[in-house]
Design a protein around this motif. Sequence first.
Motif, PDB file in Angstrom:
ATOM      1  N   ILE A 488       0.859  -1.187   0.000  1.00 31.08           N
ATOM      2  CA  ILE A 488       0.000   0.000   0.000  1.00 31.08           C
ATOM      3  C   ILE A 488       0.892   1.232   0.000  1.00 31.08           C
ATOM      4  O   ILE A 488       1.768   1.370   0.859  1.00 31.08           O
ATOM      5  CB  ILE A 488      -0.929   0.017   1.235  1.00 31.08           C
ATOM      6  CG1 ILE A 488      -1.938  -1.134   1.143  1.00 31.08           C
ATOM      7  CG2 ILE A 488      -1.649   1.351   1.354  1.00 31.08           C
ATOM      8  CD1 ILE A 488      -2.862  -1.215   2.338  1.00 31.08           C
ATOM      9  N   ASP A 489       0.678   2.130  -0.965  1.00 27.31           N
ATOM     10  CA  ASP A 489       1.472   3.356  -0.977  1.00 27.31           C
ATOM     11  C   ASP A 489       0.779   4.473  -0.204  1.00 27.31           C
ATOM     12  O   ASP A 489       1.413   5.290   0.457  1.00 27.31           O
ATOM     13  CB  ASP A 489       1.762   3.797  -2.414  1.00 27.31           C
ATOM     14  CG  ASP A 489       0.484   4.085  -3.191  1.00 27.31           C
ATOM     15  OD1 ASP A 489      -0.576   3.600  -2.769  1.00 27.31           O
ATOM     16  OD2 ASP A 489       0.567   4.780  -4.220  1.00 27.31           O
ATOM     17  N   TRP A 491      -3.613   5.642   1.369  1.00 24.97           N
ATOM     18  CA  TRP A 491      -5.009   5.219   1.468  1.00 24.97           C
ATOM     19  C   TRP A 491      -5.791   5.784   0.277  1.00 24.97           C
ATOM     20  O   TRP A 491      -5.819   6.982   0.034  1.00 24.97           O
ATOM     21  CB  TRP A 491      -5.628   5.700   2.782  1.00 24.97           C
ATOM     22  CG  TRP A 491      -7.039   5.202   2.951  1.00 24.97           C
ATOM     23  CD1 TRP A 491      -8.176   5.926   2.961  1.00 24.97           C
ATOM     24  CD2 TRP A 491      -7.423   3.842   3.145  1.00 24.97           C
ATOM     25  NE1 TRP A 491      -9.260   5.117   3.119  1.00 24.97           N
ATOM     26  CE2 TRP A 491      -8.828   3.800   3.240  1.00 24.97           C
ATOM     27  CE3 TRP A 491      -6.728   2.635   3.234  1.00 24.97           C
ATOM     28  CZ2 TRP A 491      -9.553   2.640   3.426  1.00 24.97           C
ATOM     29  CZ3 TRP A 491      -7.449   1.467   3.426  1.00 24.97           C
ATOM     30  CH2 TRP A 491      -8.837   1.471   3.518  1.00 24.97           C
ATOM     31  N   SER A 495      -6.336   0.871  -2.743  1.00 26.92           N
ATOM     32  CA  SER A 495      -5.907   0.076  -1.589  1.00 26.92           C
ATOM     33  C   SER A 495      -7.107  -0.444  -0.804  1.00 26.92           C
ATOM     34  O   SER A 495      -7.058  -1.544  -0.239  1.00 26.92           O
ATOM     35  CB  SER A 495      -4.981   0.897  -0.698  1.00 26.92           C
ATOM     36  OG  SER A 495      -5.583   2.124  -0.347  1.00 26.92           O
ATOM     37  N   GLU A 496      -8.198   0.326  -0.769  1.00 21.76           N
ATOM     38  CA  GLU A 496      -9.405  -0.128  -0.059  1.00 21.76           C
ATOM     39  C   GLU A 496      -9.977  -1.378  -0.708  1.00 21.76           C
ATOM     40  O   GLU A 496     -10.390  -2.328  -0.039  1.00 21.76           O
ATOM     41  CB  GLU A 496     -10.440   1.004  -0.060  1.00 21.76           C
ATOM     42  CG  GLU A 496     -11.641   0.759   0.852  1.00 21.76           C
ATOM     43  CD  GLU A 496     -12.848   0.210   0.114  1.00 21.76           C
ATOM     44  OE1 GLU A 496     -13.841  -0.151   0.772  1.00 21.76           O
ATOM     45  OE2 GLU A 496     -12.789   0.108  -1.126  1.00 21.76           O
ATOM     46  N   ALA A 511      -0.158  -5.488   5.716  1.00 22.08           N
ATOM     47  CA  ALA A 511      -0.017  -4.409   4.738  1.00 22.08           C
ATOM     48  C   ALA A 511       1.423  -3.896   4.768  1.00 22.08           C
ATOM     49  O   ALA A 511       1.954  -3.577   5.846  1.00 22.08           O
ATOM     50  CB  ALA A 511      -0.994  -3.295   5.031  1.00 22.08           C
ATOM     51  N   HIS A 513       4.073  -1.066   3.653  1.00 22.23           N
ATOM     52  CA  HIS A 513       4.181   0.313   3.180  1.00 22.23           C
ATOM     53  C   HIS A 513       5.645   0.736   3.238  1.00 22.23           C
ATOM     54  O   HIS A 513       6.314   0.587   4.268  1.00 22.23           O
ATOM     55  CB  HIS A 513       3.340   1.254   4.045  1.00 22.23           C
ATOM     56  CG  HIS A 513       3.515   2.704   3.672  1.00 22.23           C
ATOM     57  ND1 HIS A 513       3.080   3.234   2.496  1.00 22.23           N
ATOM     58  CD2 HIS A 513       4.111   3.728   4.358  1.00 22.23           C
ATOM     59  CE1 HIS A 513       3.379   4.524   2.456  1.00 22.23           C
ATOM     60  NE2 HIS A 513       4.013   4.840   3.574  1.00 22.23           N
ATOM     61  N   TRP A 533      -4.349   5.057   8.742  1.00 21.99           N
ATOM     62  CA  TRP A 533      -4.599   3.619   8.908  1.00 21.99           C
ATOM     63  C   TRP A 533      -5.458   3.358  10.148  1.00 21.99           C
ATOM     64  O   TRP A 533      -6.393   2.545  10.097  1.00 21.99           O
ATOM     65  CB  TRP A 533      -3.254   2.892   9.013  1.00 21.99           C
ATOM     66  CG  TRP A 533      -3.347   1.401   9.161  1.00 21.99           C
ATOM     67  CD1 TRP A 533      -3.308   0.691  10.302  1.00 21.99           C
ATOM     68  CD2 TRP A 533      -3.489   0.463   8.092  1.00 21.99           C
ATOM     69  NE1 TRP A 533      -3.418  -0.637  10.047  1.00 21.99           N
ATOM     70  CE2 TRP A 533      -3.528  -0.814   8.678  1.00 21.99           C
ATOM     71  CE3 TRP A 533      -3.582   0.579   6.719  1.00 21.99           C
ATOM     72  CZ2 TRP A 533      -3.662  -1.980   7.941  1.00 21.99           C
ATOM     73  CZ3 TRP A 533      -3.716  -0.586   5.982  1.00 21.99           C
ATOM     74  CH2 TRP A 533      -3.757  -1.842   6.589  1.00 21.99           C
ATOM     75  N   PRO A 586      -2.536  -4.332  -5.702  1.00 24.21           N
ATOM     76  CA  PRO A 586      -3.520  -3.380  -6.233  1.00 24.21           C
ATOM     77  C   PRO A 586      -2.857  -2.496  -7.292  1.00 24.21           C
ATOM     78  O   PRO A 586      -1.713  -2.066  -7.141  1.00 24.21           O
ATOM     79  CB  PRO A 586      -3.915  -2.546  -5.002  1.00 24.21           C
ATOM     80  CG  PRO A 586      -3.400  -3.311  -3.824  1.00 24.21           C
ATOM     81  CD  PRO A 586      -2.209  -4.064  -4.304  1.00 24.21           C
TER      82      PRO A 586
END
Length: 653
Positions: A488-489, A491, A495-496, A511, A513, A533, A586
């Motif tokens: 995940i870069d 929100w 990513s959701e 997750a 990051h 987060w 994603p």
Amino acid sequence: MSFFDLLFGRPLANSEQRAEHIGAAPGVPIFGLDALTSAAYGPEAALALLIPLGIGGVRYIVPVSFAIIVLLVIVFFSYRQTIDAYPNGGGSYTVASENLGKLPSLLAAAALMIDYVLTAAVGISAGVGALVSVDPGQLHRHTLALCLGILFLLTIVNLRGVRETGVAFLIPTCLFVGTLLVVIGVGLFKAAISGGHPHPVVAPPQLPAATEAVSLWLMLKVFSSGCAALTGVEAVSNGVTAFRDPRCGNAKKTLTVIISVLIVLLAGIALLCRIYGIGAVDPNSPHYQSVISELTAAVMGRGVFYYTTIAGILIALSLSANTAFADFPRLTRAIANNKYLPGVFIIRGRRLLYSHGIYALVIFTAILLIVFGGVTDRLIPLYAIGAFLAFTLSQAGMVVHWKRLGGKGAGWHMFVNGVGAFATGVTVIVVLIAKFAEGAWVTAVMVPLLILLMLRVKKHYNRVAAQVDFKKPICLDDIDPPIVLIPIDRWSRISEKGLRFALMLSQDIRALHVHTGDDQDIEDKDDELTPVWQHMVVEPLEAAKLPIPKLIILRSPYRFIVQPLVEEIMKIEAENPHRQIAVMVPELVVSKWWQNLLHNQRAQVLKLLLLVKGSQRVVVINIPWYFNQPASPPVQNKSHTTAKTVPPGAKAN
């Protein structure tokens, strides 16, 4: 109709295969143009080696040509028998593989593949040579560009399908054969009424003075060059399945027409060159003319008929590469069926063609044309070895076939094919020795290299089959939910969506990051994703009593993104030797190709590295978010509903 359908034709269904089959007449331009048009450059290749003998060398073209015709007749009868014995296609590779074993069949396959590529290159370059003869001063410097342009047009025509190709090529074939027959007929008539000394309408170029004497070695070299006229004879036997029923009957009719016309052309051209004193011109000369151009001008003059003849020769020679387009894909398919070439050559394209074979042929032909500058005489030394090696193996295989089959007439069949094998085998040796220093060594080196390549391909397929074949029932051990890792870069909707899908698969979600700031920045400000987060992920999941994904912050002081992710994934895999690792990636998917240039491609790089560095326990899952499409509403899961409203007067279930 789309532009693509207009250019290449509409896609054909499997049920339309029968309609694509051809009769004997369309088979002549599809499978015979290479053989027929070799009459335009085979004698010239022989005459080019007679230049050192001056005007006296021209008289040797007649005995050399008739020796080649005798060999052609032997090969003709041999291949008629091959067609009867192999109604499903009896190319050299098929015959050798069934009768001689693995290595001889691979030798035939390598020789044929080289021969077909050279067929395309020589046909196109010879056609351009005929065009350049019209105006050498202006066109000679554009030889290579013209060759590549014709190759491109041929590719488009052949991708339209076998039947349409035959119809398109029928008229140029008739024009080529018809005009040359007129030239030969008129030339022989003029010779007859003039007592063998006709006066040329346009005098051919003056031949240089003799610089060496005739020798057996020179005549062997002349014969080996002239044998280029026999290439393409095998095409019909290799493509029997393209004919409509009766397959063998139509195929033999096509072969008979091709060989008969070719014999007339070779004999007529040789006689007229002797009568009119026509020899070859150095192809590197700015005043180069092809032998056919000289001959037509000498017999008919440089009027309308001359330019019609040259146009017919140009078109037919250029289209003669179609023999390679017709047979090379069939050959690669047969080899790929035995796992000696990539399986992609087995796949039929949108027009029921083995399109990947065509693509490969075009690429290799273009390389040859570029390397040799599109000059026919530079390609000829590489040419005949592959063809005659394939002839020899095919005929030797047929001898074994008839011996194994036995029965009435088997002895006669063995004799015919045995004579063919002996004659073509001797020719292979002569051509290899005579042309070795001039470029035949390239073919002699390429054939074993291709065999080694095919053996490596086969070995790879065998190893893959040994590893993936499974004869036991499904294993139910260690089928616990995987550890789900999701990069995940920030929100976002992307990513959701990934996290929602991860919650459906496992309770162990992590997750990943990557923070590219320095260590001090992390200590003072904390990572920007952490507070988001907590609010966007942790609190809603706690309220729903669902598992909380673990957020892992990876520090990257050198600002790398993909490398820390891959290292962490490999580390987690090593720490959990009995768990499956599902990596969810994603990514944003845009609708226009150019829009990809506006976004980084880290997702693609990450997936590639995981495929290269991963193991059987690492699974990569794409989670695409499609740009410019409305988001799908979340699917309601009743088991996660915490409250339910009941209308007044209604009974709750």
